[in-house]
Design a protein around this motif. Structure first.
Motif, mmCIF file in Angstrom:
data_model
loop_
_atom_site.group_PDB
_atom_site.id
_atom_site.type_symbol
_atom_site.label_atom_id
_atom_site.label_comp_id
_atom_site.label_asym_id
_atom_site.label_seq_id
_atom_site.Cartn_x
_atom_site.Cartn_y
_atom_site.Cartn_z
ATOM 1 N N PRO A 34 0.785 -1.212 -0.106
ATOM 2 C CA PRO A 34 0.182 0.100 -0.025
ATOM 3 C C PRO A 34 0.840 1.215 0.153
ATOM 4 C CG PRO A 34 -0.604 -1.464 1.676
ATOM 5 C CD PRO A 34 0.386 -2.087 1.116
ATOM 6 N N ASP A 38 -0.682 2.504 -5.637
ATOM 7 C CA ASP A 38 -1.876 2.961 -5.516
ATOM 8 C C ASP A 38 -3.087 1.889 -5.780
ATOM 9 O OD1 ASP A 38 -3.539 4.913 -4.674
ATOM 10 O OD2 ASP A 38 -3.540 6.143 -6.786
ATOM 11 N N SER A 39 -4.111 2.009 -5.060
ATOM 12 C CA SER A 39 -5.115 0.954 -5.182
ATOM 13 C C SER A 39 -5.932 1.453 -6.553
ATOM 14 C CB SER A 39 -5.955 0.756 -4.141
ATOM 15 O OG SER A 39 -6.759 2.359 -3.841
ATOM 16 N N GLU A 86 -4.077 -0.857 -11.051
ATOM 17 C CA GLU A 86 -2.683 -0.442 -10.529
ATOM 18 C C GLU A 86 -1.752 -0.277 -11.439
ATOM 19 O OE1 GLU A 86 -1.945 -3.437 -7.549
ATOM 20 O OE2 GLU A 86 -3.338 -3.031 -6.063
#
Length: 191
Positions: A34, A38-39, A86
């Protein structure tokens, strides 16, 4: 002077590659992922464009619409969700009533996927594929007869493939084989 610059440039190139490799390995560690990546970001949900998501990934509406057209979607309201993944790619999932019809929707079981096997390429026989299929040149020339071609016309065959039904399909380099008419218009043709 130039040699010194090349050395420095090579050094920095190696450093960038090493940093990239280290970061890519660190993304596999659950606790660090994380912090490094980035998600996924939602760009469309339920047919509604998420303007905040577009701003977050620095994507204009025009760019999003172009990407969706490239994927075959012309109407945003037909999409259930569009996500920037991602890795920067964009996934688009249509609403259930807008997705392509699947054989299972009609309780059908299609035959397995089959990749046509090239037997003739640019006028040359692909002998190892003939051998793999346990076929010979006699069989191949017999198949060519259904296209009104004999062995002396092998050079006219651009591509000949073994299809799922066990027959030879041929595309020739003869432009007169292509039909004329409004459905075969080619941009740039003289009218």
């Amino acid at each position: 002077m130039l040699t010194k610059r090349l050395g420095v440039a090579s050094y920095y190139s190696v450093v960038i590659v090493v940093v990239y490799l280290i970061l890519s390995k660190l993304t596999l560690v659950k606790g660090l992922k994380p912090l490094i990546t980035d998600s996924p970001t939602v760009l469309v949900r339920g047919g509604d464009i998420d303007e905040e998501g577009l701003r977050k990934v620095h994507l204009s509406l025009e760019q999003l619409l172009g990407i969706l057209r490239h994927k075959g979607y012309t109407n945003v309201s037909d999409l259930e969700i569009v996500v920037m993944e991602e890795n920067g790619s964009i996934s688009a999932i249509p609403k259930s009533d807008k997705r392509p019809l699947q054989p299972s929707d009609l309780y059908m079981s299609p035959s397995p996927a089959f990749i046509p096997i090239p037997l003739i390429m640019d006028g040359h026989i692909v002998h190892h594929n003939l051998k793999y299929l346990e076929k010979d040149e006699v069989w191949l020339y017999d198949q060519m007869k259904s296209y009104s071609l004999d062995r002396d016309q092998l050079h006219q065959v651009t591509l000949g493939t073994f299809n799922q039904k066990g027959f030879l399909e041929i595309d020739t380099n003869n432009p007169s084989d292509h039909r004329q008419g409004m459905y075969n218009y080619k941009p740039g043709d003289e009218n």
